[in-house]
Design a protein around this motif. Structure first.
Motif, PDB file in Angstrom:
ATOM      1  N   LYS A   1       5.387   3.992 -13.736  1.00  0.00           N
ATOM      2  CA  LYS A   1       5.237   5.331 -13.162  1.00  0.00           C
ATOM      3  C   LYS A   1       3.768   5.607 -12.851  1.00  0.00           C
ATOM      4  N   LYS A   2       3.539   6.291 -11.752  1.00  0.00           N
ATOM      5  CA  LYS A   2       2.182   6.622 -11.319  1.00  0.00           C
ATOM      6  C   LYS A   2       1.417   7.326 -12.430  1.00  0.00           C
ATOM      7  N   GLY A   3       0.241   6.773 -12.765  1.00  0.00           N
ATOM      8  CA  GLY A   3      -0.599   7.383 -13.784  1.00  0.00           C
ATOM      9  C   GLY A   3      -0.396   6.865 -15.194  1.00  0.00           C
ATOM     10  N   ASN A   4       0.570   5.981 -15.405  1.00  0.00           N
ATOM     11  CA  ASN A   4       0.811   5.450 -16.752  1.00  0.00           C
ATOM     12  C   ASN A   4      -0.145   4.281 -17.013  1.00  0.00           C
ATOM     13  N   THR A   5      -1.418   4.608 -17.123  1.00  0.00           N
ATOM     14  CA  THR A   5      -2.451   3.571 -17.257  1.00  0.00           C
ATOM     15  C   THR A   5      -2.378   2.838 -18.588  1.00  0.00           C
ATOM     16  N   GLU A   6      -1.943   3.534 -19.644  1.00  0.00           N
ATOM     17  CA  GLU A   6      -1.861   2.887 -20.963  1.00  0.00           C
ATOM     18  C   GLU A   6      -0.883   1.714 -20.933  1.00  0.00           C
TER      19      GLU A   6
ATOM     20  N   ASP B   1       0.832  -1.199   0.000  1.00  0.00           N
ATOM     21  CA  ASP B   1       0.000   0.000   0.000  1.00  0.00           C
ATOM     22  C   ASP B   1       0.872   1.256   0.000  1.00  0.00           C
ATOM     23  N   GLU B   2       1.980   1.209   0.711  1.00  0.00           N
ATOM     24  CA  GLU B   2       2.876   2.362   0.769  1.00  0.00           C
ATOM     25  C   GLU B   2       3.459   2.664  -0.601  1.00  0.00           C
ATOM     26  N   ARG B   3       3.901   1.645  -1.310  1.00  0.00           N
ATOM     27  CA  ARG B   3       4.483   1.846  -2.628  1.00  0.00           C
ATOM     28  C   ARG B   3       3.445   2.295  -3.647  1.00  0.00           C
ATOM     29  N   ARG B   4       2.213   1.856  -3.469  1.00  0.00           N
ATOM     30  CA  ARG B   4       1.158   2.257  -4.401  1.00  0.00           C
ATOM     31  C   ARG B   4       0.900   3.763  -4.380  1.00  0.00           C
ATOM     32  N   GLN B   5       1.327   4.429  -3.344  1.00  0.00           N
ATOM     33  CA  GLN B   5       1.133   5.872  -3.259  1.00  0.00           C
ATOM     34  C   GLN B   5       2.030   6.619  -4.252  1.00  0.00           C
ATOM     35  N   SER B   6       3.136   6.007  -4.636  1.00  0.00           N
ATOM     36  CA  SER B   6       4.083   6.708  -5.507  1.00  0.00           C
ATOM     37  C   SER B   6       4.317   6.016  -6.846  1.00  0.00           C
ATOM     38  N   MET B   7       3.726   4.857  -7.063  1.00  0.00           N
ATOM     39  CA  MET B   7       3.870   4.129  -8.324  1.00  0.00           C
ATOM     40  C   MET B   7       2.668   3.217  -8.512  1.00  0.00           C
ATOM     41  N   ASP B   8       2.486   2.727  -9.720  1.00  0.00           N
ATOM     42  CA  ASP B   8       1.403   1.785 -10.006  1.00  0.00           C
ATOM     43  C   ASP B   8       1.984   0.400 -10.258  1.00  0.00           C
TER      44      ASP B   8
END
Length: 291
Positions: free
Chosen positions: A245-250, A125-132
């Protein structure tokens, strides 16, 4: 000798000039050749050359066999590497693996120096805050490595002993909770193999690390005379994921789709069997732990 008089000369010149003028009037302009046609139309209809596909840079700490390591030729190999190659093939992606030290590996992703990371990284959960993270691709749990004649039988036995761990891993976190983060009995190393070498040399009493790494080391270093000790009650189950990277959903969607496909067509099981034997059971939801 005949002499040309001035009058005769002028008459002759007038005739010649008149003839030239009549010839010029009767000459037709030649039609323009095809080579003089404007070239703009051809240029406008020519498609621009296709740009070469971008190569994705994959960061991995190549000191964590059998997940990632370097062979004698310096090539990065391992379970994680084969999984990402299979995913890339399915998704039509090009990848390049770059050896990246564990300490600072997440910074390279955040700064854009790496497009994705695969390095036995536990989803937290901690890592999910800054990366996907991708869907989990491997189940893991901590094991205790000790010498074959050791009396250690459970994690609690390490309370007052010298224990080797890799800095910033689940083993580090677990032992820090057991002994206290500032305990002088905790020996932190840049890699798990270095910690295991210290165990062989007698510098520590035990090493706590991921099961895949401990089992691989024990199996391939018989001269060290190690054994592994499991304590499921002390160590939570972990799942590895591929980090982007966080937000790179594609990119994340492509990875997850391809991961599902290599599971469905048997590619995942074949890769798993190469490194660990019997195929692994379906991976459950990720827990809050870390490599």
């Amino acid at each position: 000798m005949r002499v040309l008089t001035t009058r005769r000369f002028l008459q002759t010149a007038a005739v010649l000039v008149a003839g030239m003028l009549l010839g010029a009037c009767g000459k037709k302009d030649a039609p323009p050749s095809e080579s003089t046609a404007p070239a703009a139309a051809t240029t406008a209809t020519t498609a621009p050359p296709a740009e070469p596909a971008r190569v994705l840079v994959v960061g991995t700490d190549a000191a964590y066999a059998p997940f990632e390591s370097q062979n004698q030729s310096g090539e990065i190999v391992g379970f994680d590497i084969d999984i990402v190659r299979a995913i890339a093939d399915k998704a039509g992606l090009q990848v390049k693996f770059v050896n990246t030290p564990w300490e600072g590996i997440f910074t390279t992703l955040d700064q854009g120096d790496r497009d994705l990371l695969v390095s036995a990284i536990t989803i937290t959960d901690e890592r999910r805050q800054s990366m996907d993270f991708s869907d989990p691709y491997f189940n893991a749990q901590q094991l205790i490595a000790v010498k074959a004649d050791s009396k250690i039988s459970k994690f609690a036995d390490l309370k007052k002993l010298k224990v080797g761990v890799q800095t910033g891993t689940t083993g580090d976190e677990a032992v820090s909770k057991l002994q206290g983060k500032t305990s002088t009995s905790i020996r932190r190393f840049e890699s798990t193999p270095l910690a295991l070498q210290e165990l062989e040399a007698g510098g520590v009493d035990a090493v706590v690390a991921d099961n895949g790494v401990v089992e691989n080391y024990v199996a391939n270093n018989a001269a060290a005379k190690f054994k592994s000790v499991a304590d499921p009650a002390a160590f939570a189950s972990e799942q590895y994921g591929i980090a982007v990277k966080k937000g790179n959903t594609e990119l994340l969607e492509k990875i997850n789709k391809a991961l599902a496909e290599i599971r469905a067509d048997g590619s995942y099981d074949r890769i798993y069997a190469t490194y660990f034997g019997t195929p692994q059971a379906a991976t459950p939801a990720a827990s809050a732990a870390s490599r």
